[in-house]
Write a protein that holds these residues in place. Structure first.
Motif: not given
Length: 709
Positions: A568, A588-589, A627, A657
């Motif tokens: 990411g 990713v968050d 994200y 995402w």
């Protein structure tokens, strides 16, 4: 996404692909992807507010969420439908190289020889043992194929036999949330005891009385292993809580020393270890702390005769070896055995009656150091390859001169050896068989060093088929991880041959955040130095292009979990480098997850990523969280995978995402989300079933590279 609330799935998918308009001819050639509904969610911290339009996906019990994920799966199936033949071929290739009827190398423990075998066409292992020697009668302890009948997912872990060899404890997970139920089987009668212990880690430890079982419970919400219980077989009273880890940044568990003399409760966070010990012959006794807990003090212990060996970072970044009497275990009593060295990292030890084996890492490679316990004479084993992986294998026997170890490289199939520590002779017990044939001489492995932007030399391991090497570079898959100090050592994969035999180069970027170059390599890739990990990966990619290994317009990247975070970050920073990217179960968050202490793994990871409740950490993490940093720009072709029941990286991180990427990206490249609706972090549980996911990933890459069969 409002349409999802109103229409059944079949009609929804039709509308998604046809646009629910009279433009069917156009959409037949290019189906429209699912479009997630945008619902404002304000997330405020440190006086700053982030708006998360896809926060609503955080609810696996909501049918609207399930419908969306299934619509994404249907879209993926449609976009990749032209590769279905290739996927089937890849799957047959991969499975075809695996020896269907196979068994592990037996190891001896307490008078029995234990091994695992597989039968042709069966997905799951059969756990067996024989008394005295391998000529004896086979005793099947567990046939997981029978146990798994009727389950979409089935995982057995933590097999643990009592000292009298009569009872087997084991854990079962049928959901893929890593919440195991412990059962006990009477190996004499073949019957399960009328007991089960839910919501555990699956592992357990027998005391020496053969009737007291210690196990670890998980917090039902965060899944943090935090309580150790004592269970007495046949008792009518409730199991007794013997230890509770109240610091929510720590995990805990229990094991027995190789000497069978001590039960050990461990507690650990990213930067701190803590142990409590109890004589295994006195299971009703009280555990005592090995040494007072001290933040930043990392150590591990192993019992030998009347003392403990201690591998520790006490005044030693790369760790050193110490020892202390079993009755005087606090830190001030520790005495040095092997001093700290700036260029050698001590990873682990294995204790035998006559010898001590030390796993050390230097110059990016693992070395095995053999020390005579009495004379202190020592030597190192010689492996002779430029890039390889070796490790101490299963060695439960204490009084033996044989060291069981594993060896592999990018061109050498996984091999199991016995090494005689007295005569220095090694015996190959088994090398992984590649069905259909494999000639290592047709392949070449290399270790390169890329110069990162700050001048640091970053190792790269790669492999390719000699006859397919091109002067101007090959299509290349670059793999990376770079977190938790986990080192992705070069190892053989028969699965990977499906790429390499089609002209691909496979490369591993040994970026900072691992420990391949020692402990400092890890320290320089976490917390406020995390961006070194991402920069290293990008710099490794450019080095491969500049050195004509990678074909500039055919470079692919892959990473999973924390390696998915890496994916990411690098597609946000350098989307132009990659023809395609596979992000498997990607973390990713970062911001939302690390601010939510109810999510599994969050609090235990503050020392890896930072604690976002502190402003400095919040701002640094926010600056790279994939994200939060999606922006209007072109992105490469991407395949994102997840599992609905993932306990490590929740499925909604990749789902959100992808939804956000669809909203803002400015290109027409492929963006796919594939959710395994029956599995979690590790994917499918079967021996072969998992390779359908691999075939999908490889077909995605090969198709983009112009390889159609």
């Amino acid at each position: 996404m409002k349409i999802i609330q109103q229409l059944p799935l079949a009609l929804l998918i039709t509308c998604i692909f046809a646009g629910c308009k009279n433009n069917e001819e156009r959409t037949m050639t290019k189906p429209l992807p699912p479009k997630a509904e945008k619902i404002e969610k304000h997330l405020t911290a440190h006086g700053q507010t982030r708006i998360d339009y896809y926060y609503w996906l955080n609810n696996r019990e909501d049918q609207k969420v399930i419908d969306y994920l299934e619509a994404e799966n249907a879209y993926t199936d449609t976009i990749l439908s032209h590769t279905k033949g290739l996927q089937d071929k890849l799957f047959e290739e991969i499975v075809g190289r695996i020896k269907q009827t196979d068994e592990s190398v037996p190891y001896k423990s307490n008078g029995y020889w234990y091994y695992t075998r597989f039968e042709e066409g069966q997905e799951y292992p059969i756990y067996c043992r024989k008394m005295g020697g391998m000529d004896g009668e086979e005793e099947v302890m567990l046939n997981v194929n029978i146990m798994a009948e009727g389950h979409e997912y089935y995982q057995v872990t933590g097999l643990n036999v009592s000292l009298d060899n009569k009872l087997l404890a084991f854990g079962v997970d049928t959901v893929s949330r890593r919440k195991y139920t412990i059962y006990v089987k009477n190996l004499d009668t073949g019957q399960l005891l009328e007991m089960s212990i839910p919501n555990t880690t699956g592992t357990s430890t027998w005391a020496n009385d053969n009737k007291t079982l210690f196990y670890t419970k998980k917090d039902p919400k965060t899944l943090r292993s935090n309580r150790i219980y004592r269970h007495r077989l046949g008792a009518t009273t409730k199991d007794e809580l013997v230890y509770e880890e109240k610091d929510d940044t720590f995990y805990t568990g229990i094991y027995k020393t190789k000497s069978d003399e001590f039960l050990v409760i461990w507690s650990g966070s990213t930067v701190t270890n803590d142990y409590r010990i109890l004589n295994a012959n006195d299971p009703e006794g009280e555990f005592r702390q090995f040494t007072p807990r001290e933040r930043g003090l990392e150590y591990s212990i192993e019992h030998f005769e009347d003392k403990f060996y201690v591998v520790t970072n006490l005044d030693a970044v790369n760790f050193r070896l110490m020892e202390t009497h079993e009755d005087a275990t606090t830190k001030e009593n520790w005495k040095e055995v092997i001093a700290h060295r700036e260029n050698v990292y001590i990873e682990d030890i294995e204790v035998f009656k006559k010898f001590l084996v030390v796993e050390e890492r230097s110059k990016g490679l693992t070395h095995l150091r053999i020390i005579d316990q009495k004379t202190k004479e020592e030597h190192y084993m010689d492996f002779g390859e430029e890039a390889y992986s070796t490790f101490v294998s299963i060695n439960p026997e204490f009084d033996t001169v044989l060291l069981r170890y594993g060896y592999t490289s990018l061109t050498t199939p996984n091999s199991t050896y016995d090494y005689n520590m007295e005569t220095r002779e090694r015996t190959l017990l088994k090398q992984q068989e590649v069905v259909g044939g494999y000639n290592p001489d047709e392949y070449e492995t290399k270790r390169l060093y890329a110069e990162a932007r700050d001048g640091v030399k970053v190792p790269i391991s790669l492999v390719y088929k000699k006859s397919l090497r091109k002067k101007e570079g090959n299509p290349t898959l670059l793999y990376g991880y770079g977190s938790y100090g986990a080192t992705m050592d070069p190892a053989f994969s028969s699965v990977r041959l499906s790429l390499i035999d089609r002209g691909f180069i496979f490369a591993i970027a040994h970026i900072r955040g691992s420990q391949i170059m020692g402990r400092q390599w890890y320290e320089d890739g976490k917390m406020f130095k995390k961006k070194n990990t991402f920069n290293d990966f990008i710099d490794c990619a450019e080095h491969l292009i500049n050195e004509k290994y990678a074909e500039k317009d055919n470079l692919f990247a892959m990473g999973g979990s924390a390696g998915g975070l890496l994916m990411g970050a690098v597609v946000n920073d350098r989307p132009d480098l990659w023809k395609g990217v596979i992000a498997a179960v990607p973390f990713v968050d970062v911001m939302t997850t690390m601010l939510d202490e109810s999510i599994p793994l969050t609090t235990g990871e503050y020392d890896e990523w930072g604690n976002p409740n502190e402003l400095e950490s919040y701002e640094y993490m926010l600056s790279y969280s994939p994200y939060d940093n999606v922006k209007p720009q072109g992105y490469p072709n991407m395949l994102v995978t997840t599992g609905l029941h993932d306990s490590q990286v929740q499925y909604w991180e990749p789902a959100k995402w992808v939804a956000k990427l669809r909203e803002v990206k400015t290109d027409d490249n492929i963006l796919l989300l594939e959710t395994n609706m029956d599995a979690g972090h590790g994917g499918a549980s079967g021996r072969f079933e998992r390779y359908k996911e691999t075939a999908l990933e490889y077909a995605f890459i090969l198709d983009l590279a112009g390889v159609k069969e």
